[in-house]
Design a protein around this motif. Sequence first.
Motif, PDB file in Angstrom:
ATOM      1  N   ASP A 138      27.512  -5.125   3.328  1.00  0.00           N
ATOM      2  CA  ASP A 138      26.382  -5.677   3.039  1.00  0.00           C
ATOM      3  C   ASP A 138      25.201  -4.900   2.506  1.00  0.00           C
ATOM      4  OD1 ASP A 138      26.780  -6.134   6.310  1.00  0.00           O
ATOM      5  OD2 ASP A 138      26.053  -4.946   7.071  1.00  0.00           O
TER       6      ASP A 138
ATOM      7  N   MET B   3      23.280  -1.203   7.717  1.00  0.00           N
ATOM      8  CA  MET B   3      23.788  -1.769   6.241  1.00  0.00           C
ATOM      9  C   MET B   3      24.597  -1.281   6.542  1.00  0.00           C
ATOM     10  SD  MET B   3      22.142  -2.673   2.993  1.00  0.00           S
ATOM     11  CE  MET B   3      20.806  -1.289   2.959  1.00  0.00           C
ATOM     12  N   ASN B   4      25.792  -1.728   6.089  1.00  0.00           N
ATOM     13  CA  ASN B   4      27.225  -0.569   5.072  1.00  0.00           C
ATOM     14  C   ASN B   4      27.418  -1.204   4.015  1.00  0.00           C
ATOM     15  OD1 ASN B   4      29.057  -3.734   5.076  1.00  0.00           O
ATOM     16  ND2 ASN B   4      30.087  -3.305   7.641  1.00  0.00           N
TER      17      ASN B   4
ATOM     18  N   ILE C 296      21.495   2.110  -3.916  1.00  0.00           N
ATOM     19  CA  ILE C 296      19.853   1.724  -3.325  1.00  0.00           C
ATOM     20  C   ILE C 296      19.240   1.432  -4.067  1.00  0.00           C
ATOM     21  CG2 ILE C 296      18.839   0.610  -1.092  1.00  0.00           C
ATOM     22  CD1 ILE C 296      21.423   1.176   0.503  1.00  0.00           C
ATOM     23  N   PRO C 297      18.479   3.263  -4.228  1.00  0.00           N
ATOM     24  CA  PRO C 297      17.318   3.104  -5.208  1.00  0.00           C
ATOM     25  C   PRO C 297      17.662   3.062  -6.273  1.00  0.00           C
ATOM     26  CG  PRO C 297      17.849   5.580  -3.692  1.00  0.00           C
ATOM     27  CD  PRO C 297      18.893   4.118  -3.536  1.00  0.00           C
TER      28      PRO C 297
ATOM     29  N   VAL D 258      22.875   6.027  -0.394  1.00  0.00           N
ATOM     30  CA  VAL D 258      21.407   5.919   0.664  1.00  0.00           C
ATOM     31  C   VAL D 258      20.948   6.444  -0.309  1.00  0.00           C
ATOM     32  CG1 VAL D 258      19.946   7.387   1.839  1.00  0.00           C
ATOM     33  CG2 VAL D 258      21.495   5.932   3.193  1.00  0.00           C
ATOM     34  N   HIS D 259      21.681   7.435  -1.362  1.00  0.00           N
ATOM     35  CA  HIS D 259      20.223   7.993  -1.829  1.00  0.00           C
ATOM     36  C   HIS D 259      20.994   8.076  -3.175  1.00  0.00           C
ATOM     37  CE1 HIS D 259      19.513  11.094   0.929  1.00  0.00           C
ATOM     38  NE2 HIS D 259      20.236  11.335   1.413  1.00  0.00           N
TER      39      HIS D 259
ATOM     40  N   LEU E 160      23.752  -7.530  -0.542  1.00  0.00           N
ATOM     41  CA  LEU E 160      21.800  -7.635  -0.664  1.00  0.00           C
ATOM     42  C   LEU E 160      22.182  -7.962  -2.939  1.00  0.00           C
ATOM     43  CD1 LEU E 160      19.316  -7.677  -0.313  1.00  0.00           C
ATOM     44  CD2 LEU E 160      19.373  -4.742  -0.304  1.00  0.00           C
TER      45      LEU E 160
ATOM     46  N   GLU F 216      28.366   7.055   1.607  1.00  0.00           N
ATOM     47  CA  GLU F 216      27.723   6.909   2.581  1.00  0.00           C
ATOM     48  C   GLU F 216      26.079   7.858   2.011  1.00  0.00           C
ATOM     49  OE1 GLU F 216      26.163   7.931   6.720  1.00  0.00           O
ATOM     50  OE2 GLU F 216      25.152   6.418   6.564  1.00  0.00           O
ATOM     51  N   ASP F 217      26.473   8.791   1.465  1.00  0.00           N
ATOM     52  CA  ASP F 217      25.300   9.523   0.920  1.00  0.00           C
ATOM     53  C   ASP F 217      24.691   8.663  -0.916  1.00  0.00           C
ATOM     54  OD1 ASP F 217      24.698  11.367   2.895  1.00  0.00           O
ATOM     55  OD2 ASP F 217      25.773  13.039   1.882  1.00  0.00           O
TER      56      ASP F 217
END
Lengths: 169, 169
Positions: B5, B1-2, B134-135, B130-131, B9, B126-127
């Motif tokens: 994406d 998932m880039n 998204i959360p 991810v970190h 979402l 990217e971090d």
Amino acid sequence: MNAHDAVQLFAKTLDNLEKWMDKAEAHAKDRSFDVDVLVQARLAPDQYAFVRQVQATCDQAKYAAAYLSGKPAPSHPDTEQTFPELRERIRKCVSFLTTVSEKDFAGADERKVAPPWLGGRWLRGEDYLVHMAIPNFFFHATMAYAILRHNGVALGKMDFIGSFPTQEG
Amino acid sequence: MNAHDAVQLFAKTLDNLEKWMDKAEAHAKDRSFDVDVLVQARLAPDQYAFVRQVQATCDQAKYAAAYLSGKPAPSHPDTEQTFPELRERIRKCVSFLTTVSEKDFAGADERKVAPPWLGGRWLRGEDYLVHMAIPNFFFHATMAYAILRHNGVALGKMDFIGSFPTQEG
């Protein structure tokens, strides 16, 4: 974020969940109630209780790791009734997650993911990760957090997020 | 998932959030209460109310799209007090998200993301995705859902997930 990064994020969040449970235990001790009362706490009468939210959080992570790597998912029956049993469930789940290596997730985006409840239909691995695994995992993790928060446990957003890798300069 | 994406979402989930609000409005009508009572509903006295959860959900999506593409984030002041105003906020946010194309996210993983609250430190793009993004996004979206659920709105998991692309054969 590839499948391996996602599963690592799930493992970190499950570690965080154990820390929310530490705070719940401290709160229960402070207020002199049995922390296992919280195992059956819920936000609405027809909603999963805390125990089921924790089990579902674990299962979303477990099935993501299994479906996206092709490894079989270990069976973890939903028998937990206490905080120590839920901790054990989380540990078993995280242990499984760590057995799935970055290499095992090769080709994950294009894997056919066909969970039984889809009745024969399937999702591309990447679609499963984006549309099912990630939202579902964070849904149940947040509900577990929300149930504790609603019951007076002093949680804050950084408890939810946990550690993150910053850079300097 | 880039990054693209992920932002898609987020946009889908914001559309879902409007549908949870449809159900809240139907519930309020059915029970003869003013739906805007729910704007100030919360699960704990020191927690963000529904209004702030919706604003935060929007902002997590907005800043993810901005930081990861290098586009400036539009200003959306937190002035909403009613369901129609919150719908307008969601619409403005989703409109911005759709202006950021897949091409705009080129190199997103390696972008320096330095939100002011990090005080000079930064995260790799990217971090950050991810970190943080998204959360955080799913945390606030789920809290908005949980507040409605706790107040009797008949929501189920598929309302949270929304549509997803299955394949046949």
